[in-house]
Design a protein around this motif. Structure first.
Motif, mmCIF file in Angstrom:
data_model
loop_
_atom_site.group_PDB
_atom_site.id
_atom_site.type_symbol
_atom_site.label_atom_id
_atom_site.label_comp_id
_atom_site.label_asym_id
_atom_site.label_seq_id
_atom_site.Cartn_x
_atom_site.Cartn_y
_atom_site.Cartn_z
ATOM 1 N N THR A 61 0.867 -1.182 0.000
ATOM 2 C CA THR A 61 0.000 0.000 0.000
ATOM 3 C C THR A 61 0.899 1.226 0.000
ATOM 4 O O THR A 61 2.117 1.124 0.227
ATOM 5 N N THR A 62 0.317 2.380 -0.203
ATOM 6 C CA THR A 62 1.105 3.615 -0.212
ATOM 7 C C THR A 62 1.817 3.812 1.125
ATOM 8 O O THR A 62 3.011 4.128 1.151
ATOM 9 N N ASP A 63 1.106 3.616 2.235
ATOM 10 C CA ASP A 63 1.729 3.781 3.556
ATOM 11 C C ASP A 63 2.858 2.774 3.778
ATOM 12 O O ASP A 63 3.916 3.126 4.309
ATOM 13 N N GLN A 64 2.631 1.526 3.381
ATOM 14 C CA GLN A 64 3.661 0.501 3.534
ATOM 15 C C GLN A 64 4.881 0.822 2.670
ATOM 16 O O GLN A 64 6.025 0.649 3.103
#
Length: 144
Positions: free
Chosen positions: A115-118
Motif C-alpha cells: 500500500t502507499t503507507d507501507q
C-alpha cells in the motif's frame, strides 16, 4: 631392492602431495582474487539485519505479503552485495550505478505489492540503509 622401492614410493608420495598442495594453493589464490571486499563487519551486518527486521515487523504485513516482501528484498540485497566482487572488475562509478539500478528495480517491484503507507515506510527504512552504504562508499547521490 626393497629399500629402493620404499624410497621410490616415499619420493613419489612426496611429489604427489606437493603437487596436490600446489594445485590447492592455486585454487585458493584464485578464490582469494574473487573474494568480496565486504562493506560491513559481521556484527554490523547482524545489527543492521536485526534493525531492519524489527522495522519491517512494525509494518504489520500479512503473512503472504511479508513472504513476498522478504523474497523481493532478499533477492535484491543479495545482488547488491555481490556488485563489488573482485572478479567483476567494476570501477567505483560502475558499482555506484549498478547499486542504484538494483535499488530502483527493488522499489519498483515492491511498489506493486505494498500500500502507499507501507511503501513509504519501506522507503524510509531502506533509505537509512542506503545512506549508510553511500557513507561507507563515499558515494554522492546521482540526480536523475
Amino acid at each position: 631392492m626393497i629399500f629402493k622401492k620404499i624410497i621410490f614410493i616415499g619420493l613419489f608420495s612426496s611429489v604427489f602431495s606437493l603437487s596436490f598442495a600446489q594445485v590447492k594453493t592455486l585454487k585458493e589464490t584464485e578464490m582469494q582474487k574473487a573474494k568480496v571486499d565486504t562493506l560491513y563487519t559481521l556484527d554490523e551486518r547482524a545489527n543492521m539485519h536485526q534493525w531492519f527486521y524489527n522495522r519491517v515487523n512494525d509494518m504489520q504485513l500479512k503473512e503472504d505479503l511479508r513472504d513476498d516482501y522478504d523474497r523481493i528484498v532478499n533477492k535484491y540485497v543479495f545482488q547488491m552485495s555481490r556488485i563489488n566482487d573482485a572478479d567483476k572488475n567494476y570501477t567505483r562509478h560502475e558499482i555506484h550505478e549498478k547499486y542504484d539500478i538494483l535499488f530502483k528495480k527493488m522499489n519498483i517491484e515492491l511498489k506493486t505489492i505494498l500500500t502507499t503507507d507501507q511503501y513509504v515506510n519501506h522507503l524510509e527504512n531502506f533509505g537509512l540503509i542506503q545512506r549508510s552504504i553511500y557513507n561507507k562508499w563515499n558515494f554522492e547521490y546521482i540526480k536523475n
